[in-house]
Design a protein around this motif. Sequence first.
Motif, PDB file in Angstrom:
ATOM      1  N   ALA A 110       0.836  -1.205   0.000  1.00  0.00           N
ATOM      2  CA  ALA A 110       0.000   0.000   0.000  1.00  0.00           C
ATOM      3  C   ALA A 110       0.870   1.253   0.000  1.00  0.00           C
ATOM      4  O   ALA A 110       0.564   2.229  -0.698  1.00  0.00           O
ATOM      5  N   LEU A 111       1.957   1.225   0.752  1.00  0.00           N
ATOM      6  CA  LEU A 111       2.879   2.361   0.775  1.00  0.00           C
ATOM      7  C   LEU A 111       3.513   2.568  -0.598  1.00  0.00           C
ATOM      8  O   LEU A 111       3.615   3.699  -1.085  1.00  0.00           O
ATOM      9  N   LYS A 112       3.931   1.480  -1.244  1.00  0.00           N
ATOM     10  CA  LYS A 112       4.504   1.572  -2.590  1.00  0.00           C
ATOM     11  C   LYS A 112       3.504   2.195  -3.555  1.00  0.00           C
ATOM     12  O   LYS A 112       3.875   3.009  -4.404  1.00  0.00           O
ATOM     13  N   SER A 113       2.236   1.808  -3.444  1.00  0.00           N
ATOM     14  CA  SER A 113       1.226   2.371  -4.347  1.00  0.00           C
ATOM     15  C   SER A 113       1.029   3.862  -4.069  1.00  0.00           C
ATOM     16  O   SER A 113       0.801   4.641  -5.003  1.00  0.00           O
TER      17      SER A 113
ATOM     18  N   GLY B 234       1.668   6.837  -6.677  1.00  0.00           N
ATOM     19  CA  GLY B 234       0.597   7.781  -6.969  1.00  0.00           C
ATOM     20  C   GLY B 234       0.989   9.228  -6.775  1.00  0.00           C
ATOM     21  O   GLY B 234       0.435  10.126  -7.416  1.00  0.00           O
ATOM     22  N   HIS B 235       1.955   9.473  -5.901  1.00  0.00           N
ATOM     23  CA  HIS B 235       2.363  10.848  -5.603  1.00  0.00           C
ATOM     24  C   HIS B 235       3.646  11.257  -6.301  1.00  0.00           C
ATOM     25  O   HIS B 235       4.149  12.349  -6.057  1.00  0.00           O
ATOM     26  N   SER B 236       4.183  10.408  -7.168  1.00  0.00           N
ATOM     27  CA  SER B 236       5.384  10.770  -7.915  1.00  0.00           C
ATOM     28  C   SER B 236       5.038  11.817  -8.964  1.00  0.00           C
ATOM     29  O   SER B 236       3.906  11.891  -9.434  1.00  0.00           O
ATOM     30  N   ASP B 237       6.038  12.597  -9.356  1.00  0.00           N
ATOM     31  CA  ASP B 237       5.868  13.629 -10.377  1.00  0.00           C
ATOM     32  C   ASP B 237       5.643  12.962 -11.733  1.00  0.00           C
ATOM     33  O   ASP B 237       6.525  12.296 -12.256  1.00  0.00           O
TER      34      ASP B 237
ATOM     35  N   GLU C 222       7.275   1.818  -8.895  1.00  0.00           N
ATOM     36  CA  GLU C 222       6.626   1.668  -7.591  1.00  0.00           C
ATOM     37  C   GLU C 222       5.350   0.833  -7.702  1.00  0.00           C
ATOM     38  O   GLU C 222       5.097  -0.042  -6.875  1.00  0.00           O
ATOM     39  N   PHE C 223       4.561   1.095  -8.751  1.00  0.00           N
ATOM     40  CA  PHE C 223       3.340   0.315  -8.945  1.00  0.00           C
ATOM     41  C   PHE C 223       3.661  -1.152  -9.243  1.00  0.00           C
ATOM     42  O   PHE C 223       2.976  -2.054  -8.754  1.00  0.00           O
ATOM     43  N   GLN C 224       4.703  -1.398 -10.024  1.00  0.00           N
ATOM     44  CA  GLN C 224       5.105  -2.777 -10.324  1.00  0.00           C
ATOM     45  C   GLN C 224       5.586  -3.488  -9.065  1.00  0.00           C
ATOM     46  O   GLN C 224       5.291  -4.669  -8.857  1.00  0.00           O
ATOM     47  N   GLU C 225       6.340  -2.780  -8.225  1.00  0.00           N
ATOM     48  CA  GLU C 225       6.786  -3.379  -6.963  1.00  0.00           C
ATOM     49  C   GLU C 225       5.599  -3.687  -6.054  1.00  0.00           C
ATOM     50  O   GLU C 225       5.572  -4.723  -5.394  1.00  0.00           O
ATOM     51  N   ALA C 226       4.625  -2.790  -6.025  1.00  0.00           N
ATOM     52  CA  ALA C 226       3.418  -3.033  -5.216  1.00  0.00           C
ATOM     53  C   ALA C 226       2.694  -4.276  -5.723  1.00  0.00           C
ATOM     54  O   ALA C 226       2.271  -5.126  -4.926  1.00  0.00           O
ATOM     55  N   ALA C 227       2.579  -4.412  -7.040  1.00  0.00           N
ATOM     56  CA  ALA C 227       1.929  -5.597  -7.613  1.00  0.00           C
ATOM     57  C   ALA C 227       2.689  -6.860  -7.228  1.00  0.00           C
ATOM     58  O   ALA C 227       2.090  -7.879  -6.884  1.00  0.00           O
ATOM     59  N   GLY C 228       4.017  -6.795  -7.258  1.00  0.00           N
ATOM     60  CA  GLY C 228       4.832  -7.945  -6.871  1.00  0.00           C
ATOM     61  C   GLY C 228       4.644  -8.321  -5.408  1.00  0.00           C
ATOM     62  O   GLY C 228       4.581  -9.507  -5.062  1.00  0.00           O
ATOM     63  N   LEU C 229       4.531  -7.321  -4.553  1.00  0.00           N
ATOM     64  CA  LEU C 229       4.303  -7.594  -3.131  1.00  0.00           C
ATOM     65  C   LEU C 229       2.931  -8.213  -2.907  1.00  0.00           C
ATOM     66  O   LEU C 229       2.786  -9.157  -2.124  1.00  0.00           O
TER      67      LEU C 229
ATOM     68  N   LEU D  63      -0.862  -3.158 -11.639  1.00  0.00           N
ATOM     69  CA  LEU D  63      -0.308  -3.342 -12.986  1.00  0.00           C
ATOM     70  C   LEU D  63      -0.960  -2.375 -13.976  1.00  0.00           C
ATOM     71  O   LEU D  63      -0.280  -1.858 -14.872  1.00  0.00           O
ATOM     72  N   GLY D  64      -2.238  -2.108 -13.808  1.00  0.00           N
ATOM     73  CA  GLY D  64      -2.915  -1.128 -14.654  1.00  0.00           C
ATOM     74  C   GLY D  64      -2.373   0.272 -14.449  1.00  0.00           C
ATOM     75  O   GLY D  64      -2.181   1.026 -15.408  1.00  0.00           O
ATOM     76  N   GLN D  65      -2.098   0.615 -13.198  1.00  0.00           N
ATOM     77  CA  GLN D  65      -1.514   1.927 -12.902  1.00  0.00           C
ATOM     78  C   GLN D  65      -0.117   2.044 -13.515  1.00  0.00           C
ATOM     79  O   GLN D  65       0.249   3.083 -14.067  1.00  0.00           O
ATOM     80  N   ALA D  66       0.664   0.972 -13.428  1.00  0.00           N
ATOM     81  CA  ALA D  66       2.005   0.980 -14.025  1.00  0.00           C
ATOM     82  C   ALA D  66       1.907   1.135 -15.541  1.00  0.00           C
ATOM     83  O   ALA D  66       2.662   1.903 -16.147  1.00  0.00           O
ATOM     84  N   GLN D  67       0.964   0.419 -16.156  1.00  0.00           N
ATOM     85  CA  GLN D  67       0.782   0.518 -17.608  1.00  0.00           C
ATOM     86  C   GLN D  67       0.352   1.924 -18.005  1.00  0.00           C
ATOM     87  O   GLN D  67       0.774   2.441 -19.035  1.00  0.00           O
TER      88      GLN D  67
END
Length: 107
Positions: free
Chosen positions: A22-25, A29-32, A45-52, A86-90
């Motif tokens: 959740a922190l990774k997501s 979400g707050h990255s520039d 970050e989104f890919q790492e969250a999906a992996g976790l 994964l959708g957010q990363a895409q």
Amino acid sequence: MLNPASYNIKFEQACLIFNLAALKSQVGGHSDKSSDEGLKKSAAEFQEAAGLFEYLQNELAPHVFGPARSTDISENGLKMAIYTMLGQAQSCVFAKAKLVRFFVMFS
């Protein structure tokens, strides 16, 4: 309230991994998202969250039983979280491609 007999180390690990994902997501979400580097970082970050979340689904959630097994660590709940990340990363990859194309068109 959970019965102390229902606690186990896998439940504690599952909670920790879920919160880390959740922190990774949140970081993603707050990255520039107006720069190439920001979009790369956000996608990563989104890919790492999906992996976790996937690790949680495959390795920890099957060992959590009883009332401790809530909807957010159910199989369907974790699949939803994985596919959302994964959708957010895409989406970040697509935005990066549009940004690069924009700069190529006007260079």
